[in-house]
Design a protein around this motif. Structure first.
Motif, PDB file in Angstrom:
ATOM      1  N   LEU A 214       3.404  -5.497   7.985  1.00  0.00           N
ATOM      2  CA  LEU A 214       3.351  -6.504   6.706  1.00  0.00           C
ATOM      3  C   LEU A 214       2.656  -5.691   5.597  1.00  0.00           C
ATOM      4  O   LEU A 214       3.072  -5.774   4.357  1.00  0.00           O
ATOM      5  CB  LEU A 214       2.980  -7.782   6.873  1.00  0.00           C
ATOM      6  N   LEU A 215       1.738  -4.850   5.824  1.00  0.00           N
ATOM      7  CA  LEU A 215       1.123  -4.103   4.852  1.00  0.00           C
ATOM      8  C   LEU A 215       2.001  -3.059   4.301  1.00  0.00           C
ATOM      9  O   LEU A 215       1.985  -2.905   3.070  1.00  0.00           O
ATOM     10  CB  LEU A 215      -0.146  -3.403   5.354  1.00  0.00           C
ATOM     11  N   THR A 216       2.828  -2.510   5.228  1.00  0.00           N
ATOM     12  CA  THR A 216       3.891  -1.459   4.800  1.00  0.00           C
ATOM     13  C   THR A 216       4.905  -2.312   3.854  1.00  0.00           C
ATOM     14  O   THR A 216       5.141  -1.566   2.630  1.00  0.00           O
ATOM     15  CB  THR A 216       4.546  -0.979   5.952  1.00  0.00           C
ATOM     16  N   ILE A 217       5.305  -3.676   4.197  1.00  0.00           N
ATOM     17  CA  ILE A 217       6.364  -4.336   3.086  1.00  0.00           C
ATOM     18  C   ILE A 217       5.290  -4.630   1.828  1.00  0.00           C
ATOM     19  O   ILE A 217       6.085  -4.431   0.863  1.00  0.00           O
ATOM     20  CB  ILE A 217       6.607  -5.361   3.955  1.00  0.00           C
ATOM     21  N   SER A 218       4.025  -5.121   1.707  1.00  0.00           N
ATOM     22  CA  SER A 218       3.579  -5.599   0.805  1.00  0.00           C
ATOM     23  C   SER A 218       3.126  -4.521  -0.226  1.00  0.00           C
ATOM     24  O   SER A 218       3.313  -4.775  -1.464  1.00  0.00           O
ATOM     25  CB  SER A 218       2.286  -6.450   1.240  1.00  0.00           C
ATOM     26  N   GLN A 219       2.697  -3.301   0.386  1.00  0.00           N
ATOM     27  CA  GLN A 219       2.180  -2.337  -0.345  1.00  0.00           C
ATOM     28  C   GLN A 219       3.171  -1.155  -1.001  1.00  0.00           C
ATOM     29  O   GLN A 219       2.828  -0.310  -1.584  1.00  0.00           O
ATOM     30  CB  GLN A 219       0.915  -1.698   0.117  1.00  0.00           C
ATOM     31  N   GLY A 224       4.217   3.440  -3.212  1.00  0.00           N
ATOM     32  CA  GLY A 224       5.277   4.158  -3.250  1.00  0.00           C
ATOM     33  C   GLY A 224       5.897   4.552  -1.896  1.00  0.00           C
ATOM     34  O   GLY A 224       5.175   4.502  -0.916  1.00  0.00           O
ATOM     35  N   TRP A 225       7.052   3.914  -1.830  1.00  0.00           N
ATOM     36  CA  TRP A 225       7.810   3.987  -0.689  1.00  0.00           C
ATOM     37  C   TRP A 225       7.795   5.096   0.391  1.00  0.00           C
ATOM     38  O   TRP A 225       7.834   5.089   1.636  1.00  0.00           O
ATOM     39  CB  TRP A 225       9.326   3.052  -0.537  1.00  0.00           C
ATOM     40  N   GLY A 226       7.785   6.244  -0.300  1.00  0.00           N
ATOM     41  CA  GLY A 226       7.616   7.515   0.393  1.00  0.00           C
ATOM     42  C   GLY A 226       6.589   8.157   0.453  1.00  0.00           C
ATOM     43  O   GLY A 226       6.167   9.225   0.910  1.00  0.00           O
ATOM     44  N   SER A 227       5.188   7.315   0.293  1.00  0.00           N
ATOM     45  CA  SER A 227       4.009   7.796   0.127  1.00  0.00           C
ATOM     46  C   SER A 227       3.449   8.095   1.717  1.00  0.00           C
ATOM     47  O   SER A 227       3.881   7.514   2.612  1.00  0.00           O
ATOM     48  CB  SER A 227       2.828   6.826  -0.482  1.00  0.00           C
ATOM     49  N   ALA A 228       2.383   8.900   1.814  1.00  0.00           N
ATOM     50  CA  ALA A 228       1.957   9.052   3.171  1.00  0.00           C
ATOM     51  C   ALA A 228       1.358   7.709   3.902  1.00  0.00           C
ATOM     52  O   ALA A 228       1.332   7.477   4.964  1.00  0.00           O
ATOM     53  CB  ALA A 228       0.760  10.197   2.945  1.00  0.00           C
ATOM     54  N   GLY A 229       0.788   6.944   2.871  1.00  0.00           N
ATOM     55  CA  GLY A 229       0.269   5.815   3.182  1.00  0.00           C
ATOM     56  C   GLY A 229       0.975   4.564   4.059  1.00  0.00           C
ATOM     57  O   GLY A 229       1.028   4.092   5.060  1.00  0.00           O
ATOM     58  N   VAL A 230       2.429   4.607   3.173  1.00  0.00           N
ATOM     59  CA  VAL A 230       3.560   3.639   3.518  1.00  0.00           C
ATOM     60  C   VAL A 230       4.045   4.237   4.995  1.00  0.00           C
ATOM     61  O   VAL A 230       4.100   3.539   5.667  1.00  0.00           O
ATOM     62  CB  VAL A 230       4.221   3.495   2.656  1.00  0.00           C
TER      63      VAL A 230
END
Length: 492
Positions: A214-219, A224-230
């Motif tokens: 859900l963090l992936t979805i919400s953030q 940025g969908w291609g960021s290292a965090g996501v």
């Protein structure tokens, strides 16, 4: 054991108590949405930080749905329902008293525990209501989820304009307290039990996996969908949930019975819930935003926060009407037909949104049509699960269905918002009309895919023989590896 024996006393009061309990949760999902601009301004925070007021609610809601549904199966659904509502009330009280963004976000996380009201209410209905009333009752309770979601976008506008955002939570607290009192007075304790122990390693893995997802979805939009965090969060979610599935298949008393999820009727319901949630929940956020767009952009209706919420009213009304219709149709002909109809009707509603959003009346028509689809969907999904499992597995089965709908809705809302934000009028930050058209078309396609998934599920669109009872007691079997009682699937 005889299920749902006819009782001499009326079931109207217990049913009303359950409706109030689940309505209190569904309202609080979106009542905070109109307050987000005020919150950002008052606490002087960024848009990303303010979005956590919504995001913090989702992980705890998803985990509480599975965990407390299972605990209700073990210790009594009425008792656990009251406990979850009390925690929900505490979170709402803390939110009303919040003096910082951190306190408000933490309070919203506590509020998520109230999500357990749905699987617990389904179990109470199956245990205690007359058998012939079960499908309609479950359909109405399921649709309360969507009705509260839509109405929660309408009510706060005047409250925020005349008082403050704090009063949104004070109003929600009143509804919760009424729900607690009604459940305590009118609901009897459920007779069925599923003795066992809580699978705490499973709880931890499920919690971490859902939080990461859900963090992936919400953030995704802000990071940025291609960021290292996501990418890292999504990878962690896949690994954690994969380990959870493997472990649940090996422990003696799992939090979620993997064998249960493999039953065709249950699996179909979960897949459909995910896709339907993805397709439908975008409308709950995009329609008010479109209505608020200044007409000088070439579309939009210059609506205020309060006026934009009114575009959701037809959806709430038709949901309320469609749910009992779907319940009766499913009880008579099986649940496959209303589920397929739900997807096709929802598809039609999104087509109206996509091709005819230039006038207010067509938007109202689209909302009304979509409401019928949502009402049919919620009734069919819940009843598919309820009719396919043993009463002692009600909590975990319906809990997972709610989680799938929540994840699908979160994903759909975020992707729809991203699509709209990626189409802007040149030289401005105002979304272009094409963004909304694309997002609505995407939701229509999702509902079409959901219709295909529903058609591929077990059963026929119409029973060829006399209809089976609305709820058929499952045959109790003993699983050779888990030692848990399991039931055969029985569904139309």
């Amino acid at each position: 054991m005889t299920l749902n024996p006819a009782r001499p006393r009326s079931s109207a009061a217990p049913f009303a108590a359950l409706l109030i309990a689940v309505l209190s949760f569904s309202l609080m999902q979106t009542m905070v949405v109109p307050a987000l601009p005020d919150l950002q301004q008052e606490f002087r925070t960024s848009t990303t930080t303010t979005s956590w007021v919504l995001s913090a609610f989702l992980p705890t809601a998803s985990v509480a749905t599975a965990l407390l549904g299972r605990v209700g199966d073990m210790f009594g659904r009425r008792r656990v329902l009251i406990a979850s509502l009390v925690v929900f009330a505490i979170g709402t009280l803390l939110a009303a008293l919040s003096t910082s963004m951190g306190m408000l976000i933490a309070s919203r996380a506590v509020q998520g525990v109230g999500s357990a009201a749905f699987p617990l209410a389904f179990g109470i209905v199956r245990d205690q209501f007359p058998r012939e009333r079960v499908p309609v009752a479950i359909g109405m309770i399921s649709s309360t989820f969507g009705i509260g979601f839509g109405v929660g976008l309408v009510i706060p506008g005047p409250i925020i304009d005349t008082l403050s955002w704090h009063w949104v939570f004070w109003l929600g607290l009143v509804v919760i307290l009424v729900g607690i009192a009604a459940v305590a007075v009118f609901i009897e304790e459920s007779p069925s039990r599923s003795p066992g122990r809580i699978d705490w390693p499973g709880v931890i893995l499920l919690t971490d996996g859902i939080v990461a997802l859900l963090l992936t979805i919400s953030q995704g939009k802000s990071w940025g969908w291609g960021s290292a965090g996501v990418i890292g969060l999504f990878t962690a979610a896949v690994v954690l949930l994969g380990v959870f599935v493997v472990m649940e298949g090996r422990v003696r008393e799992p939090l979620i019975d993997m064998e249960l999820l493999r039953r065709p009727a249950v699996a179909t319901s979960h897949v459909a819930a995910l896709i339907i949630g993805f397709g439908m929940y975008g409308a709950f956020t995009l329609v008010p935003l479109l209505a608020q767009t200044p007409s000088k952009a070439g579309y939009g209706f210059d609506a205020s926060v309060t006026e934009s919420g009114l575009f959701m009213v037809p959806m709430a009304v038709t949901m309320l009407i469609a749910s009992p219709v779907a319940g009766r149709l499913g009880a008579a002909l099986g649940w496959k037909l209303p589920l397929v109809l739900a997807c096709l009707i929802g598809l039609a509603g999104f087509v109206v949104y996509a091709v005819a959003h230039d006038t207010e009346w067509t938007m109202y028509v689209g909302s009304a049509v979509l409401g019928i689809g949502v009402g049919f969907a919620f009734a069919a999904l819940a009843n598919l699960v309820v009719s396919a499992v043993d009463p002692r597995q009600m909590g975990e089965a319906t809990g997972i269905n709610t989680i799938m709908r929540t994840i699908g809705g979160s994903l759909g809302a975020q992707i729809a918002a991203t699509v709209v934000a990626s189409h802007v009028i040149t030289g401005t930050r105002v979304p272009a009309e094409s963004g909304y058209t694309t997002a609505f078309t995407m939701s229509a396609i999702a509902l079409g895919v959901a219709a295909v998934a529903a058609l591929a599920g077990p059963g026929t669109l119409r029973r060829s023989t006399s209809p089976a009872p609305a709820v058929v007691p499952a045959v109790e079997l003993r699983g050779p590896s888990t030692g848990r009682a399991r039931g055969d699937s029985t569904t139309g």
